[in-house]
Each structure stands twice: as structure tokens, then as C-alpha cells.
Design a protein around this motif. Structure first.
Motif, short mmCIF file in Angstrom:
data_model
loop_
_atom_site.label_atom_id
_atom_site.label_comp_id
_atom_site.label_asym_id
_atom_site.label_seq_id
_atom_site.Cartn_x
_atom_site.Cartn_y
_atom_site.Cartn_z
N LEU A 88 14.97 -27.24 34.27
CA LEU A 88 15.85 -27.39 33.11
C LEU A 88 15.10 -27.65 31.81
O LEU A 88 15.73 -27.73 30.75
N THR A 89 13.77 -27.79 31.88
CA THR A 89 13.00 -28.09 30.68
C THR A 89 11.80 -27.15 30.57
O THR A 89 11.31 -26.64 31.57
N ASP A 90 11.34 -26.98 29.35
CA ASP A 90 10.10 -26.26 29.12
C ASP A 90 8.98 -27.29 29.06
O ASP A 90 9.22 -28.50 28.97
N GLY A 116 7.76 -31.68 27.00
CA GLY A 116 8.59 -32.87 26.97
C GLY A 116 7.90 -34.05 27.64
O GLY A 116 6.77 -33.95 28.13
N GLY A 134 9.63 -33.64 33.30
CA GLY A 134 10.13 -32.35 33.75
C GLY A 134 11.45 -32.53 34.49
O GLY A 134 11.53 -33.32 35.43
N LEU A 135 12.47 -31.83 34.07
CA LEU A 135 13.79 -31.93 34.69
C LEU A 135 13.97 -30.81 35.71
O LEU A 135 13.74 -29.64 35.40
N TYR A 136 14.42 -31.18 36.89
CA TYR A 136 14.59 -30.20 37.96
C TYR A 136 15.91 -30.48 38.66
O TYR A 136 16.16 -31.59 39.15
#
Length: 344
Positions: free
Chosen positions: A38-40, A43, A46-48
Motif C-alpha cells: 500500500l506504500t511506495d 515512508g 511499509g504498509l502491507y
């Protein structure tokens, strides 16, 4: 205002080199992205989005490891595109031993001087490992540490997370005498035992460039061969055959790792002649005059992973693994004993 510190640069840390490294590695990281990410990069985390559809009780499985002194070979050969594969392999090959499927990976690179092209080369290997393991590279850290590491050296470590339904976690308590052990061939030394290797050989650029007919390549290229990633083959096996346990043959070789995957009171009985030892291990043993017990207690000897199944499932398991691209064969069987490994 653009981030820049002349004072920090004079102290040995060039933040702009870090930005360039990130820019260079983006194309490699993009290869690993899945719809769950969900993120590049860039950041603070890291969103998963974990996909647990069909699971009754999902359990997260984590693993972390590094590459060890195999890095010394990469430094001498000035080849940095494969060492990241080793880092991924050492983590994901551990977590699949529980029956889990890897989901995402993070890396940590610490170095004396940030050379963006070198960092990008390292990350290209990490990305390739993630592609092989079918997991996403969701983040990482590059730490420039002058005075702590020599300018031309670095260290690499990684962290992987997988998931498995609780009722599908592999349980060695289901084992019994007569169960069959199946070997999955390694790609070479993998990422263990390099301190001993560097003690056996005079490891320098000249010797690493030496060609050995039995190896079919130079010593350096053989020693730098990436660790095999078994994720795809093991996932195929788990879908087709009831697997009782899996052992990743890493540091400690047969004698330390195989017993970790055995039920108490059972031992692995293995005929030494049935082990398909790779030529690199014969060369190490001969050159260093190393006793056979020490070889099997240090290296994988050509067996990167061991799987335990019921005798009636053995032929099917070997077929599934071979069809998945592995070289698999019957390694031995379980017997009632407390010796751990009986190699005769």
C-alpha cells in the motif's frame, strides 16, 4: 529547501548520495510490488495488506538473517548483484520450514561509504531474491557509517514475514519410524561456512580467478553462487503432499539442522553414499584436509533443504519437487534413536 549538509559531508556522510541510491534502486524494487503493498518506498514504514482469505486462524512467521563472511568474496571480486539473493534466501528458506508462505521482506545495508551504484547493485539482488520468493520488498535502510566500516566494505541483513493457517503449521510430532527424508539439492555452499573456507584457501583476487575443471568455473564464481530459494517448490509440494517437517540445512550442517525437524526419540538414518555431494565440498575437504564429520557439521554438502514425508508419499513428493525444477531424491529414513543423525 533541498536537504543537504556540508558539515555532515565533511564528517563522511553524503546525504545526497543516499537520495541518488534510492532513485537508482526504485526500478529494482518495482519488480517486487504486489497488489498487497500500500506504500511506495520513502515512508517511515511499509504498509502491507495481508490476504488471509480462506484461512481460519492466520499465523505470522518471521525470520531474519545476514550473509556473513561470504561478503568478503563479493568485495574481492567486486561483484555485488547476487549477494542480495543470499540475504533473501537465508530468511525465506527458514520461514517456509513452518509451512508458511513469505509475504514481504525488508533489508538493511550498512557501509563505510555510500556509492549509489554499488547500493543499487546490492538492492537489485535483494529484489531478484524477492521475485524468486514471490514476496514484496516493502522497505529497508541504508546506513552510511564512516569509521565503522572500511570505505569499500558493507554488511547486509534482512527480515522476512510469512503467513500460515494455524492448522497447517508443520508438526514433527506426526512423524514415525519408517518415514522418508527427501533431499533438495543446493546450488553450492550457500551462505554458511565461509570463515572456514577462507581459512582453507588463500582467498585473494588471483586465487578466486583460478579455474577448476571439476567445478566447471572459477573458484570465486563457484563460491559466490547465490543461495537457492526453495519457496516455489515447497509451496507446490505442500499443495500436493502431506509434509511432516522441513529442515533448512544452514550453519551446523546435517548434525545441527536435521535434528531440529525431528520428533524426540527419532533420528535420521542416512547412507553416506546416497548423499549427492557437490564437487566444491570435495575440493574444500581435500584442500583443507578436513575430516568428513566436520564437513557434514559445517556445510550443506549439496543438500540445501530436507523434507520428511510418509513412506507412501515419498515417490510423489520427489516427482512434485522435480517437476517444480528442483533436483530431489530420497536421502534416508527415520529410525527410533536419540542420536539425531546416523550417517554411515
Amino acid at each position: 529547501m533541498e536537504s543537504y549538509s556540508e558539515s555532515y559531508k565533511k564528517a563522511g556522510v553524503d546525504v545526497t548520495a543516499g537520495y541518488k541510491a534510492v532513485a537508482l534502486m526504485k526500478s529494482h524494487i518495482a519488480r517486487t510490488m504486489t497488489q498487497n503493498v500500500l506504500t511506495d518506498i520513502g515512508g517511515f514504514g511499509g504498509l502491507y495488506a495481508l490476504d488471509v482469505a480462506g484461512m481460519q486462524q492466520p499465523v505470522l512467521v518471521s525470520g531474519t538473517d545476514g550473509v556473513g563472511t561470504k561478503l568478503k568474496i563479493a568485495f574481492l571480486m567486486d561483484k555485488h548483484t547476487t549477494i542480495g539473493i543470499d540475504c533473501v534466501a537465508m530468511c525465506v528458506n527458514d520461514i517456509i520450514c513452518c509451512g508458511a508462505k513469505p509475504q514481504f521482506f525488508l533489508d538493511y545495508i550498512a557501509l563505510g561509504k555510500n556509492v549509489p551504484e554499488k547500493v543499487a547493485a546490492i538492492v537489485s539482488g535483494v529484489a531478484e531474491g524477492c521475485v524468486q520468493a514471490d514476496c514484496a520488498l516493502v522497505g529497508g535502510e541504508t546506513a552510511e557509517m564512516p569509521g565503522f566500516y572500511p570505505e569499500d566494505e558493507y554488511d547486509v541483513a534482512g527480515f522476512a514475514v510469512g503467513v500460515v493457517d494455524r492448522n497447517k503449521i508443520l508438526d514433527s510430532n506426526t512423524q514415525k519410524a519408517g518415514d522418508v527424508l527427501i533431499a533438495l539439492q543446493s546450488s553450492g555452499v550457500h551462505s554458511n561456512g565461509y570463515s572456514l573456507i577462507r581459512n582453507v584457501f588463500t582467498v585473494n583476487s588471483q586465487n578466486l580467478a583460478r579455474y577448476f575443471p571439476d567445478l566447471g568455473t572459477t573458484l570465486g564464481e563457484c563460491l559466490l553462487t547465490p543461495t537457492k530459494i526453495y519457496v516455489s517448490a515447497i509451496q507446490s509440494l505442500l499443495q500436493e503432499v502431506p509434509v511432516k517437517s522441513i529442515a533448512h540445512i544452514t550453519g551446523g550442517g546435517f548434525y545441527e539442522n536435521i535434528p531440529r525437524a525431528l520428533k524426540k526419540g527419532l533420528s535420521a538414518k542416512i547412507n553416506r553414499n546416497d548423499v549427492q555431494v557437490l564437487p566444491i565440498f570435495d575440493l574444500i575437504a581435500k584442500t583443507g584436509n578436513i575430516p568428513e564429520h566436520d564437513m557434514f557439521n559445517t556445510f550443506n554438502m549439496g543438500v540445501g533443504m530436507m523434507v520428511c514425508v510418509s513412506a507412501e508419499d515419498a515417490d510423489r513428493a520427489v516427482r512434485v519437487l522435480n517437476e517444480a525444477g528442483e533436483t530431489a531424491y530420497v536421502l534416508g529414513e527415520l529410525v527410533e534413536s536419540d542420536e539425531g543423525v546416523i550417517l554411515g
